[in-house]
Design an enzyme around this catalytic site. Structure first.
Site, mmCIF file in Angstrom:
data_model
loop_
_atom_site.group_PDB
_atom_site.id
_atom_site.type_symbol
_atom_site.label_atom_id
_atom_site.label_comp_id
_atom_site.label_asym_id
_atom_site.label_seq_id
_atom_site.Cartn_x
_atom_site.Cartn_y
_atom_site.Cartn_z
ATOM 1 N N LYS A 192 0.855 -1.185 0.000
ATOM 2 C CA LYS A 192 0.000 0.000 0.000
ATOM 3 C C LYS A 192 0.893 1.238 0.000
ATOM 4 O O LYS A 192 1.172 1.831 1.031
ATOM 5 C CB LYS A 192 -0.930 -0.006 1.213
ATOM 6 C CG LYS A 192 -2.144 0.896 0.967
ATOM 7 C CD LYS A 192 -2.946 0.421 -0.219
ATOM 8 C CE LYS A 192 -4.054 1.355 -0.605
ATOM 9 N NZ LYS A 192 -4.747 0.942 -1.815
ATOM 10 N N SER A 385 -8.428 -0.675 -5.632
ATOM 11 C CA SER A 385 -8.679 -0.244 -4.267
ATOM 12 C C SER A 385 -10.176 -0.003 -4.073
ATOM 13 O O SER A 385 -10.960 -0.936 -4.168
ATOM 14 C CB SER A 385 -7.850 0.999 -3.939
ATOM 15 O OG SER A 385 -7.600 1.053 -2.552
#
Length: 586
Positions: A192, A385
């Site tokens: 991330k 996402s």
């Protein structure tokens, strides 16, 4: 005073120009709207697809009047992928259209959109009709599209960019150090890396790994399609691509990327020859706007509807245009759910993600709609996402091989501006509070350990929710999802291999599956949500939104992308399901 007078003169001139342009455009639209919608296509017609300078988006107004470029502050023109596909399909089925003239050497679009457009052109070509491509310069992405043509021509003094893909990230660590701004990051997932530009001065190894992985996947896929169309061995073309062996225009001819180094008049003579015309004869041409008026008359009268809901842009809360605003999108989802004539829903996703809360709100609405009728997700250029989060409830998820998806992770970002305020600007603050955490997450001081622990716990809860949503939607265990999560980005091909995507295909494939699941495959029509706004409303919004953007571009020039990204920091509030950076492939 003279300077002020000049400034006022310029402002008045711009206002007069805008007013005059407005009335001229209004007259053009009035004439266009009053004409018969069913356009007669002449015999021996060629559809001209001139996409140079255009940005391809999911959809534009049905009349295809490009209001984005109107007036002195206009932005680069856009054209809808769906509008283009409709035009090509109409041309394919009309016996009077004999071919397509492709002028698209400098267009702006991602690989997945180009793939859908390329497939439509291939279907057109499979009918025996011709496609001729010509331009002065071809970018790599544009050449991927143009290579599908029967013949590709390049201006004798032109050139082709054919050297593989790259993705460059801007890092702000040094800037924040100079400004004495301390970014504090909360995240889950080793991949991330959306926050890396604020913490590092180069990519982490994990980020470099994932970026290299999906870039190579996309590049190899593009090479394979070009190799197939041009009749060049894949291995040979990969060497040409990786070593940038096309450095002069003659190299493009020698390596088989083009069929000739011609001027446009020579290409037009070739088209005349294919049409059986004489040298002095005029070529009958038609554009996207005009041919699509012919397509409108062919809409089915069926009462059975397949609703395609367009979800394009960053995910935010509330109502807004140009993004996926949760309140606005939920209204469209509920309209489709409550319409008895809508038999199935296709969610068309093109998004890097965004607000975790807004994603959850949309997820809930889609889950409720799924209880009433089939729900299919069609991934476009980017469905990562939060874009993947809202796709997860679907019965079936379809992506293109070169879609960018995954990035199942979460992060939060906070900035301590105490150094900037005190040391750079001479500003200090003081506070009176009733509780230990009454000034929770204040930007004028460092965070306390308890504040950090509370925020990190929120992020971890959000990650667990994300994993649970995906596991539920995909029929996987949480442990299985964790193996492909961690915020890692995947290509469509990789996502299918990892179970995050069911099928590789287009929006039309998703619509067909939705109709099949709804048991209306033989009798349905497609409707799009949200409904397009009237041209006048679009015009006003375009004028208002573009003034500041155009001013900033003119003021900062080549630095505008950096300034624009810094401006975007104001959107980084709360927990975010977002891609690891703004992915731009070139």
């Amino acid at each position: 005073m003279k300077f002020l007078g000049n400034v006022l003169a310029v402002i008045v001139g711009l206002l007069v120009f805008s007013v005059l342009s407005f009335f001229i455009l209004a007259g053009i639209i009035a004439i266009a709207s009053s004409s018969d919608s069913d356009v007669k296509i002449k015999e021996n017609t060629v559809l001209v697809l001139n996409l140079n300078g255009r940005t391809i988006v999911e959809r534009t107004n049905d009349d295809d009047i490009d209001l984005s470029s109107f007036g002195p502050f206009g932005s680069p023109p856009t054209i809808g992928l769906m509008n283009l596909k409709t035009a090509i399909n109409t041309a394919k089925d009309n016996e009077n259209v004999k071919g397509i003239y492709l002028r698209s050497g400098m267009l702006f679009a991602g690989q997945s959109m180009l793939e859908e457009l390329r497939n439509e052109l291939q279907a057109f070509r499979n009918t025996g009709k011709f496609i001729i491509a010509y331009d002065e310069i071809y970018t790599e992405s544009a050449y991927f599209l143009n290579s599908v043509a029967d013949e590709v021509y390049l201006n004798p003094q032109g050139g082709i960019e054919y050297n593989g893909f790259s993705s460059e990230i801007i890092f702000f660590k040094g800037l924040f150090e100079k400004l004495e701004i301390e970014p504090v990051v909360f995240r889950v997932g080793e991949f991330k890396s959306a926050v890396e530009p604020f913490l590092l001065d180069k990519m982490s190894e994990e980020n470099r790994l994932q970026t290299a992985s999906f870039l190579n996947d996309l590049n190899d896929y593009a090479i394979s399609k070009v190799a197939e169309s041009r009749g060049i061995a894949f291995d040979s073309l990969k060497v040409i691509n990786s070593k940038m062996l096309v450095r002069k225009n003659k190299d493009a001819l020698d390596y088989g990327l083009v069929d000739g180094l011609w001027y446009e008049d020579q290409v037009r003579d070739l088209i005349k020859e294919k049409l059986g015309l004489e040298e002095d004869d005029k070529i009958n041409t038609i554009n996207v706007t005009t041919i699509n008026k012919n397509a409108k008359a062919k809409n089915r009268l069926s009462k059975n509807k397949i609703a395609v809901i367009i979800a394009e842009g960053e995910i935010v809360s509330g109502k807004a245009d140009g993004v996926i605003a949760s309140e606005s999108l939920v209204q469209e989802i509920n309209k489709a759910k409550n319409d008895k004539d809508v038999k199935a829903i296709v969610l068309r996703v093109n998004s890097p993600g965004g607000s975790a809360l807004a994603s959850e709100v949309i997820w809930r609405a889609l889950g409720e709609a799924k209880k009433e009728k089939p729900l299919i997700a069609s991934m476009s250029e980017l469905a990562a996402s939060g874009g993947y989060y809202i796709s997860a409830p679907a019965d079936t998820i379809i992506a293109q091989p070169n879609t960018i998806t995954g990035s199942i992770g979460i992060f939060g970002l906070w900035f301590n501006a105490e150094g900037l305020l005190k040391n750079k600007m001479g500003i200090t603050t003081d506070v009176v509070k009733t509780g230990e955490l009454s000034d929770f997450l204040s930007v004028t001081r460092k965070l306390t350990d308890i504040e950090k622990s509370i925020y990190q716990e929120t992020i971890e809860d959000g990650y667990d929710t994300f994993i649970s949503r995906v596991a539920e939607g995909r029929g996987m265990s949480k442990e299985e999802v964790l193996q492909v999560a961690g915020g890692r980005v995947w290509s469509g091909i990789q996502a299918k291999e990892n179970g995050l995507v069911d099928l590789l295909g287009s929006l039309e494939d998703a619509i067909a599956i939705a109709a099949e699941k709804a048991e209306v495959a033989d009798d349905y029509k497609v409707v799009y949500y949200p409904q397009q706004k009237p041209w006048f409303e679009t015009l006003l919004a375009s004028l208002g939104n573009d003034v500041q953007s155009r001013y900033m571009k003119n003021k900062f020039g080549d630095l505008y992308p950096v300034i624009h990204q810094l401006e975007g920091l104001k959107k980084y509030e709360g927990a975010l399901y977002r891609t690891p950076f703004d992915i731009v492939i070139k």
